[in-house]
Write a protein that holds these residues in place. Structure first.
Motif, short mmCIF file in Angstrom:
data_model
loop_
_atom_site.label_atom_id
_atom_site.label_comp_id
_atom_site.label_asym_id
_atom_site.label_seq_id
_atom_site.Cartn_x
_atom_site.Cartn_y
_atom_site.Cartn_z
N PHE A 154 33.12 41.56 36.27
CA PHE A 154 32.32 42.16 37.34
C PHE A 154 32.64 43.64 37.47
O PHE A 154 33.80 44.04 37.29
N PRO A 155 31.66 44.46 37.86
CA PRO A 155 31.92 45.90 38.05
C PRO A 155 32.91 46.19 39.18
O PRO A 155 33.51 47.26 39.20
N VAL A 156 33.10 45.25 40.10
CA VAL A 156 34.03 45.47 41.21
C VAL A 156 35.48 45.57 40.71
O VAL A 156 36.34 46.11 41.40
N PHE A 157 35.74 45.05 39.52
CA PHE A 157 37.05 45.15 38.90
C PHE A 157 37.12 46.47 38.16
O PHE A 157 36.36 46.69 37.20
N GLN A 230 30.18 35.89 24.55
CA GLN A 230 30.68 37.21 24.20
C GLN A 230 32.19 37.16 23.96
O GLN A 230 32.92 36.47 24.66
N GLU A 231 32.64 37.87 22.94
CA GLU A 231 34.06 37.92 22.63
C GLU A 231 34.41 39.29 22.08
O GLU A 231 33.59 39.97 21.48
N VAL A 433 30.94 30.38 35.00
CA VAL A 433 30.38 31.47 35.80
C VAL A 433 29.63 32.45 34.91
O VAL A 433 28.50 32.88 35.21
N ASN A 434 30.24 32.81 33.78
CA ASN A 434 29.61 33.78 32.89
C ASN A 434 28.35 33.24 32.23
O ASN A 434 27.43 34.01 31.92
#
Length: 474
Positions: A154-157, A230-231, A433-434
């Motif tokens: 998340f962008p909040v991180f 995604q990895e 979640v992802n």
């Protein structure tokens, strides 16, 4: 709008770019973040010991009934501050730590408490065979990991907390190293008096014990490939992952079969030899730039990093032997015996603090003049930084334990009860979640709500397993 227009492939590429080519933070900020949980632990203990019935503060192995209010307090006072420090309060971590320390001091003195000192009860707990600070440090590391592995999407991180590409250090970079040291601290070599079977027998026994980790690692790799998840290939390699690293390090340490009393010396020599190979024999260049044409080259990060992690494990085993073999006390020990043990643990606390400072200083100069911090390579500067952070975390937990009454935090106890199993659950929840939302476009309010719900689920499941004494061996 951008999120709605993107197809799955484009989003996967955007997500990989979101966590790629990052430069990290600095060791001072990471050290400050590692102070959040000890500060919240201090506040939690002072608050509950001021208002909670004294007979309900510490839960022993036979008393695992707990009310919803107590559970909510334990979760709110320990988990929420870490979540806030890693997200919306990332630029104000020092203020958060100082606020919790000030609140604890104000509460203590307004309730008639004197200057915090070392009680006989605290000394007896440190003299017990099961050292409380060891499990507290492990639980704190796990909890921080649970927050970070989902929050990073998340962008909040803050991006400076996410893993660096090759050089630099960040909050998430130190995670695997902290796991390795936590495992070493309570490993068989670290436990005084542990018998040492023949090398081949030890390797076979270790292979049997890490087989579930290897299986989880293979299943995770296959699942990620099948789901086109995604990895970040430069993190471990094409097929390698965290679980395989833990298993490989355990097998390598078993094959080396080094007694714990020689762990620091052999670990340091292994680390220096590996650093020589990185700097002088072209290994660093190979890790950074080689084409991925063979199975070895495809997984070179994971394979080579095991040498650095094995060195850390050996150092941690001797540290664990020193910490776990401290002086003991009988329940009827007199005041002189208690004072003697108290002096010994104050001395050990000073050694931990000085050791942390020395590791930080040496790591800083290694970063400047030898090779920059690199989690991808697990070089000398990275290993020293991780060792310093682990010594700091241990010292802070010992200090909190010495000056506060014993108060069980049920969430931390529950997380520690099934550590790796709960970590696996957190990984599964992170994947779900992802797969269910496009996290990198989420506003901060949505991100915080999702993260809080996720942490509640993980903590609740861990508590249920702990409450009913269900142990999942992994």
């Amino acid at each position: 709008v951008q999120c709605l227009k993107m197809n799955d492939l484009a989003y996967k590429v955007a997500h990989e770019q979101f966590v790629s080519d990052l430069g990290g933070s600095d060791i001072f900020e990471i050290s400050l973040l590692f102070s959040v949980l000890p500060a919240s632990t201090l506040f939690h203990r002072v608050l509950l010991s001021s208002f909670w019935p004294s007979h309900e503060l510490e839960l022993d192995a036979s008393a695992r009934r707990i009310g919803i209010l107590r559970w909510a307090l334990d979760f709110g006072l320990l988990v929420v501050p870490v979540l806030l420090a890693f997200t919306v309060l990332a630029d104000h971590v020092a203020s958060l730590v100082l606020a919790m320390l000030a609140a604890a001091a104000a509460l203590h003195f307004t309730r008639g408490g004197g200057v915090l000192g070392i009680s006989a009860g605290a000394v007896h707990r440190l003299a017990a065979s099961r050292k409380p600070f060891v499990s507290e440090c492990r639980a704190a590391m796990l909890l921080s990991t649970f927050v970070a592995i989902l929050a990073v999407d998340f962008p909040v991180f803050p991006r400076r907390f996410a893993k660096c590409e090759t050089f630099g250090i960040s909050l998430m970079d130190v995670g695997v190293g902290m796991f390795v040291l936590a495992n070493a601290l309570t490993s068989k070599p670290a436990r005084a008096g542990a018998s040492r079977p023949p090398r081949l027998q030890l390797v076979l026994a270790t292979l049997k014990s890490v087989a579930p980790l290897l299986l989880i690692g293979v299943v995770r790799m296959l699942t990620v490939k099948a789901a086109d998840y995604q990895e970040h290939v430069s993190e471990y390699g094409v097929h390698w992952n965290f679980f395989v690293t833990l298993a490989a390090v355990a097998l390598l340490v078993a094959a080396l079969d080094v007694p714990a009393r020689w762990g620091a010396v052999v670990g340091a020599l292994l680390l220096l030899g590996y650093q020589y190979a990185l700097s002088r024999l072209g290994v660093a260049e190979y890790i950074e730039h080689a084409p991925r044409t063979t199975l070895f080259s495809q997984n070179r990060e994971g394979l080579y990093s095991c040498l650095g992690y094995a060195a850390l494990f050996l150092i941690g085993a001797q540290l664990g032997q020193w910490l776990l073999s401290g002086p003991t006390l009988t329940p009827e020990a007199n005041a002189n015996a208690v004072r003697k043990v108290s002096r010994e643990w104050r001395r050990r606390l000073l050694v931990l603090v000085l050791g942390a400072l020395l590791a930080f200083v040496l790591g800083h100069y290694a970063d400047l003049f030898l090779q920059r911090y690199s989690r991808r390579m697990v070089n000398v500067s990275y290993a020293l930084a991780v060792l310093g952070l682990h010594l700091q975390a241990t010292a802070l937990q010992v200090a909190v334990g010495l000056c506060t009454p014993p108060v069980t935090n049920v969430v931390l106890e529950a997380v520690n009860h099934n550590g790796l199993a709960v970590f696996l659950l957190a990984n599964i929840c992170t994947g779900l979640v992802n797969l269910s939302m496009r996290t990198i476009f989420s506003p901060d309010s949505v991100a915080l709500a999702v993260l809080l719900a996720y942490l509640l689920v993980v903590a609740f499941v861990a508590t249920v397993l702990w409450r009913f004494r269900i142990t999942l061996k992994i």
